[in-house]
Design a protein around this motif. Sequence first.
Motif, PDB file in Angstrom:
ATOM      1  N   GLU A  47      46.729 -60.649  -3.281  1.00 15.23           N
ATOM      2  CA  GLU A  47      45.503 -60.334  -2.555  1.00 15.23           C
ATOM      3  C   GLU A  47      44.545 -60.203  -3.321  1.00 15.23           C
ATOM      4  O   GLU A  47      44.674 -60.393  -4.583  1.00 15.23           O
ATOM      5  N   SER A  48      43.109 -59.902  -3.040  1.00 15.30           N
ATOM      6  CA  SER A  48      41.989 -59.915  -3.666  1.00 15.30           C
ATOM      7  C   SER A  48      41.982 -58.829  -4.758  1.00 15.30           C
ATOM      8  O   SER A  48      42.752 -57.672  -4.461  1.00 15.30           O
ATOM      9  N   SER A  50      43.980 -59.337  -7.302  1.00 21.72           N
ATOM     10  CA  SER A  50      45.195 -59.470  -8.058  1.00 21.72           C
ATOM     11  C   SER A  50      44.806 -60.342  -9.450  1.00 21.72           C
ATOM     12  O   SER A  50      43.544 -60.823  -9.702  1.00 21.72           O
TER      13      SER A  50
END
Length: 129
Positions: A47-48, A50
């Motif tokens: 996900e953003s 990460s």
Amino acid sequence: MGQAIARAFAADGAKVVVAGREQQLKTLADQIKGPFQMLQDLIETMESGSSIINISSAAAIIGFENRMAYTGAKAGTEHVLREVANEYGCRGIRLNTIAPVLTETPLSADYHRTPGVVDAFVEEYPLGR
């Protein structure tokens, strides 16, 4: 034929190591194929926000005598990682690489046994260690 060419270069003074095919393939599998496959399996689930942290080696940039398969594999892996960072940075996924220089491992044992080598490296380290 490749070994004959390598031996001819070596006879002319070039530092060419004739590594066995099995060792070359193992090195490439360990150093390029493994991280590449891990990224393929992992990246789409991230996900953003990460982050991926890769452990590389300064050998990818500066090279080390008689370690052509390893240094070439590390350089190739770093290039793949730059491409991943370029492709997935827009999704908020960060990728960093840590590249230590002369870590004591079986691969670097000869360097650690050679008088003066470690001291020469340490002199160049900003922290001196």
